[in-house]
Write a protein that holds these residues in place. Sequence first.
Motif, PDB file in Angstrom:
ATOM      1  N   THR A  79       0.789  -1.064  -0.010  1.00 48.31           N
ATOM      2  CA  THR A  79       0.254  -0.066   0.046  1.00 48.31           C
ATOM      3  C   THR A  79       0.952   1.154  -0.057  1.00 48.31           C
ATOM      4  O   THR A  79       0.503   2.352  -0.474  1.00 48.31           O
ATOM      5  CB  THR A  79      -1.176   0.081   1.194  1.00 48.31           C
ATOM      6  OG1 THR A  79      -0.303  -0.196   2.402  1.00 48.31           O
ATOM      7  CG2 THR A  79      -2.150  -1.084   0.918  1.00 48.31           C
ATOM      8  N   SER A  80       2.022   1.208   0.439  1.00 44.42           N
ATOM      9  CA  SER A  80       2.904   2.488   0.413  1.00 44.42           C
ATOM     10  C   SER A  80       3.217   2.739  -0.783  1.00 44.42           C
ATOM     11  O   SER A  80       3.278   4.010  -1.290  1.00 44.42           O
ATOM     12  CB  SER A  80       4.130   2.211   1.392  1.00 44.42           C
ATOM     13  OG  SER A  80       4.031   2.065   2.418  1.00 44.42           O
ATOM     14  N   GLU A  81       3.610   1.727  -1.822  1.00 42.12           N
ATOM     15  CA  GLU A  81       3.750   2.214  -3.283  1.00 42.12           C
ATOM     16  C   GLU A  81       2.347   2.590  -3.776  1.00 42.12           C
ATOM     17  O   GLU A  81       2.613   3.637  -4.631  1.00 42.12           O
ATOM     18  CB  GLU A  81       4.411   0.818  -4.080  1.00 42.12           C
ATOM     19  CG  GLU A  81       4.733   1.147  -5.561  1.00 42.12           C
ATOM     20  CD  GLU A  81       5.158   0.008  -5.805  1.00 42.12           C
ATOM     21  OE1 GLU A  81       5.521  -0.093  -7.238  1.00 42.12           O
ATOM     22  OE2 GLU A  81       5.276  -1.328  -5.384  1.00 42.12           O
ATOM     23  N   ALA A  82       1.494   2.115  -3.523  1.00 38.83           N
ATOM     24  CA  ALA A  82       0.319   2.358  -4.198  1.00 38.83           C
ATOM     25  C   ALA A  82      -0.134   3.971  -3.701  1.00 38.83           C
ATOM     26  O   ALA A  82      -0.511   4.944  -4.822  1.00 38.83           O
ATOM     27  CB  ALA A  82      -0.853   1.546  -3.502  1.00 38.83           C
ATOM     28  N   HIS A  83       0.095   4.398  -2.383  1.00 37.93           N
ATOM     29  CA  HIS A  83      -0.016   5.658  -2.239  1.00 37.93           C
ATOM     30  C   HIS A  83       0.856   6.439  -2.885  1.00 37.93           C
ATOM     31  O   HIS A  83       0.550   7.655  -3.406  1.00 37.93           O
ATOM     32  CB  HIS A  83       0.558   5.764  -0.526  1.00 37.93           C
ATOM     33  CG  HIS A  83      -0.567   5.508   0.511  1.00 37.93           C
ATOM     34  ND1 HIS A  83      -1.339   6.437   0.880  1.00 37.93           N
ATOM     35  CD2 HIS A  83      -0.846   4.403   1.052  1.00 37.93           C
ATOM     36  CE1 HIS A  83      -2.419   5.908   1.885  1.00 37.93           C
ATOM     37  NE2 HIS A  83      -2.021   4.499   1.917  1.00 37.93           N
ATOM     38  N   ALA A  84       2.189   6.264  -3.129  1.00 34.91           N
ATOM     39  CA  ALA A  84       3.173   7.012  -3.795  1.00 34.91           C
ATOM     40  C   ALA A  84       2.599   7.313  -5.434  1.00 34.91           C
ATOM     41  O   ALA A  84       2.601   8.490  -5.736  1.00 34.91           O
ATOM     42  CB  ALA A  84       4.529   6.431  -3.856  1.00 34.91           C
ATOM     43  N   ILE A  85       2.162   6.198  -6.010  1.00 32.43           N
ATOM     44  CA  ILE A  85       1.299   6.435  -7.373  1.00 32.43           C
ATOM     45  C   ILE A  85       0.516   7.253  -7.196  1.00 32.43           C
ATOM     46  O   ILE A  85       0.199   8.027  -8.298  1.00 32.43           O
ATOM     47  CB  ILE A  85       0.910   4.803  -7.894  1.00 32.43           C
ATOM     48  CG1 ILE A  85       2.127   4.074  -7.969  1.00 32.43           C
ATOM     49  CG2 ILE A  85       0.138   5.177  -9.130  1.00 32.43           C
ATOM     50  CD1 ILE A  85       2.011   2.531  -8.131  1.00 32.43           C
ATOM     51  N   MET A  86      -0.474   7.182  -6.438  1.00 35.80           N
ATOM     52  CA  MET A  86      -1.853   8.039  -6.290  1.00 35.80           C
ATOM     53  C   MET A  86      -1.482   9.452  -5.879  1.00 35.80           C
ATOM     54  O   MET A  86      -2.152  10.343  -6.443  1.00 35.80           O
ATOM     55  CB  MET A  86      -2.734   7.406  -5.415  1.00 35.80           C
ATOM     56  CG  MET A  86      -3.268   5.775  -5.935  1.00 35.80           C
ATOM     57  SD  MET A  86      -4.057   5.950  -7.441  1.00 35.80           S
ATOM     58  CE  MET A  86      -5.498   6.893  -7.531  1.00 35.80           C
ATOM     59  N   GLU A  87      -0.554   9.651  -5.158  1.00 38.13           N
ATOM     60  CA  GLU A  87      -0.340  10.926  -4.557  1.00 38.13           C
ATOM     61  C   GLU A  87       0.237  11.962  -5.447  1.00 38.13           C
ATOM     62  O   GLU A  87       0.134  13.185  -5.731  1.00 38.13           O
ATOM     63  CB  GLU A  87       0.873  10.959  -3.575  1.00 38.13           C
ATOM     64  CG  GLU A  87       0.202  10.583  -2.092  1.00 38.13           C
ATOM     65  CD  GLU A  87       1.251  10.211  -1.103  1.00 38.13           C
ATOM     66  OE1 GLU A  87       2.547  10.575  -1.321  1.00 38.13           O
ATOM     67  OE2 GLU A  87       0.852   9.960   0.067  1.00 38.13           O
ATOM     68  N   GLY A  88       0.740  11.261  -6.881  1.00 32.90           N
ATOM     69  CA  GLY A  88       1.283  12.120  -8.030  1.00 32.90           C
ATOM     70  C   GLY A  88       0.108  12.531  -9.041  1.00 32.90           C
ATOM     71  O   GLY A  88       0.251  13.376  -9.943  1.00 32.90           O
ATOM     72  N   LEU A  89      -0.987  12.231  -8.870  1.00 34.84           N
ATOM     73  CA  LEU A  89      -2.158  12.429  -9.502  1.00 34.84           C
ATOM     74  C   LEU A  89      -3.059  13.809  -9.215  1.00 34.84           C
ATOM     75  O   LEU A  89      -3.082  14.175  -7.828  1.00 34.84           O
ATOM     76  CB  LEU A  89      -3.110  11.424  -9.662  1.00 34.84           C
ATOM     77  CG  LEU A  89      -2.569  10.234 -10.287  1.00 34.84           C
ATOM     78  CD1 LEU A  89      -3.846   8.970 -10.292  1.00 34.84           C
ATOM     79  CD2 LEU A  89      -2.455  10.260 -11.691  1.00 34.84           C
ATOM     80  N   PRO A  90      -3.389  14.568  -9.931  1.00 37.78           N
ATOM     81  CA  PRO A  90      -3.976  15.934  -9.638  1.00 37.78           C
ATOM     82  C   PRO A  90      -5.002  15.954  -8.831  1.00 37.78           C
ATOM     83  O   PRO A  90      -5.153  16.764  -7.881  1.00 37.78           O
ATOM     84  CB  PRO A  90      -4.378  16.469 -11.091  1.00 37.78           C
ATOM     85  CG  PRO A  90      -3.549  15.625 -12.268  1.00 37.78           C
ATOM     86  CD  PRO A  90      -3.246  14.300 -11.563  1.00 37.78           C
ATOM     87  N   LEU A  91      -5.944  14.958  -8.923  1.00 41.81           N
ATOM     88  CA  LEU A  91      -7.061  14.960  -7.992  1.00 41.81           C
ATOM     89  C   LEU A  91      -6.696  14.812  -6.444  1.00 41.81           C
ATOM     90  O   LEU A  91      -6.912  15.409  -5.617  1.00 41.81           O
ATOM     91  CB  LEU A  91      -7.974  14.010  -8.252  1.00 41.81           C
ATOM     92  CG  LEU A  91      -9.075  14.137  -9.403  1.00 41.81           C
ATOM     93  CD1 LEU A  91      -9.770  12.823  -9.907  1.00 41.81           C
ATOM     94  CD2 LEU A  91      -9.825  15.208  -9.145  1.00 41.81           C
ATOM     95  N   SER A  92      -5.498  13.946  -6.371  1.00 36.17           N
ATOM     96  CA  SER A  92      -4.793  13.632  -4.737  1.00 36.17           C
ATOM     97  C   SER A  92      -4.133  14.946  -4.743  1.00 36.17           C
ATOM     98  O   SER A  92      -4.251  15.275  -3.434  1.00 36.17           O
ATOM     99  CB  SER A  92      -3.918  12.361  -4.904  1.00 36.17           C
ATOM    100  OG  SER A  92      -4.523  11.475  -5.265  1.00 36.17           O
ATOM    101  N   LYS A  93      -3.529  15.814  -5.244  1.00 38.34           N
ATOM    102  CA  LYS A  93      -2.918  16.802  -5.088  1.00 38.34           C
ATOM    103  C   LYS A  93      -3.759  17.925  -4.660  1.00 38.34           C
ATOM    104  O   LYS A  93      -3.381  18.684  -3.788  1.00 38.34           O
ATOM    105  CB  LYS A  93      -2.039  17.120  -6.123  1.00 38.34           C
ATOM    106  CG  LYS A  93      -0.925  16.492  -6.463  1.00 38.34           C
ATOM    107  CD  LYS A  93       0.024  16.993  -7.921  1.00 38.34           C
ATOM    108  CE  LYS A  93       1.223  16.039  -8.079  1.00 38.34           C
ATOM    109  NZ  LYS A  93       1.882  16.515  -9.331  1.00 38.34           N
ATOM    110  N   LEU A  94      -4.855  18.034  -5.151  1.00 35.16           N
ATOM    111  CA  LEU A  94      -5.818  18.854  -4.566  1.00 35.16           C
ATOM    112  C   LEU A  94      -6.704  18.278  -3.655  1.00 35.16           C
ATOM    113  O   LEU A  94      -7.406  19.301  -2.848  1.00 35.16           O
ATOM    114  CB  LEU A  94      -6.889  19.014  -5.896  1.00 35.16           C
ATOM    115  CG  LEU A  94      -6.235  19.905  -7.087  1.00 35.16           C
ATOM    116  CD1 LEU A  94      -7.604  20.156  -7.857  1.00 35.16           C
ATOM    117  CD2 LEU A  94      -6.002  21.372  -6.442  1.00 35.16           C
ATOM    118  N   ASP A  95      -6.379  17.333  -2.897  1.00 38.90           N
ATOM    119  CA  ASP A  95      -6.995  16.655  -1.917  1.00 38.90           C
ATOM    120  C   ASP A  95      -8.550  16.786  -1.731  1.00 38.90           C
ATOM    121  O   ASP A  95      -9.273  17.096  -0.890  1.00 38.90           O
ATOM    122  CB  ASP A  95      -6.568  17.403  -0.543  1.00 38.90           C
ATOM    123  CG  ASP A  95      -6.968  16.536   0.699  1.00 38.90           C
ATOM    124  OD1 ASP A  95      -7.126  15.327   0.642  1.00 38.90           O
ATOM    125  OD2 ASP A  95      -7.055  17.271   1.886  1.00 38.90           O
TER     126      ASP A  95
END
Length: 117
Positions: A79-95
């Motif tokens: 799940t740590s690797e998955a978090h890292a992948i998802m955190e790079g996407l625009p929707l995640s960056k905007l929280d």
Amino acid sequence: MTAPSLAQAQTQAQAPSTITTGVIVILTVKAGVTRDQVMAVMPDEIRQTVQLYLNGKVREWYARSDGRGVVFLLDAKDTSEAHAIMEGLPLSKLDIMDHDYIAVGPLLPLRLLLAKP
């Protein structure tokens, strides 16, 4: 198969697996976030998600039938690797999305098929 190797096979068949072969990520739009807020980001989100697919990180993706988000199956070792992948996407960056992460792997009861009676 000798008695010791039979016992070893049965133990391995019953032992829980810690193998993670992917991570399911369930994205849900946060309460109070409007459709317009989400749609403003979608062109960039889609381009980056397609790039992740082409890079082998996104195996599958689905729209949620309730219209509140998406579900990804990521090629990630944990799940740590998955978090890292998802955190790079625009929707995640905007929280503006909640993320639920579920590590998945081989179906454990199938190991019983490999153990000889």
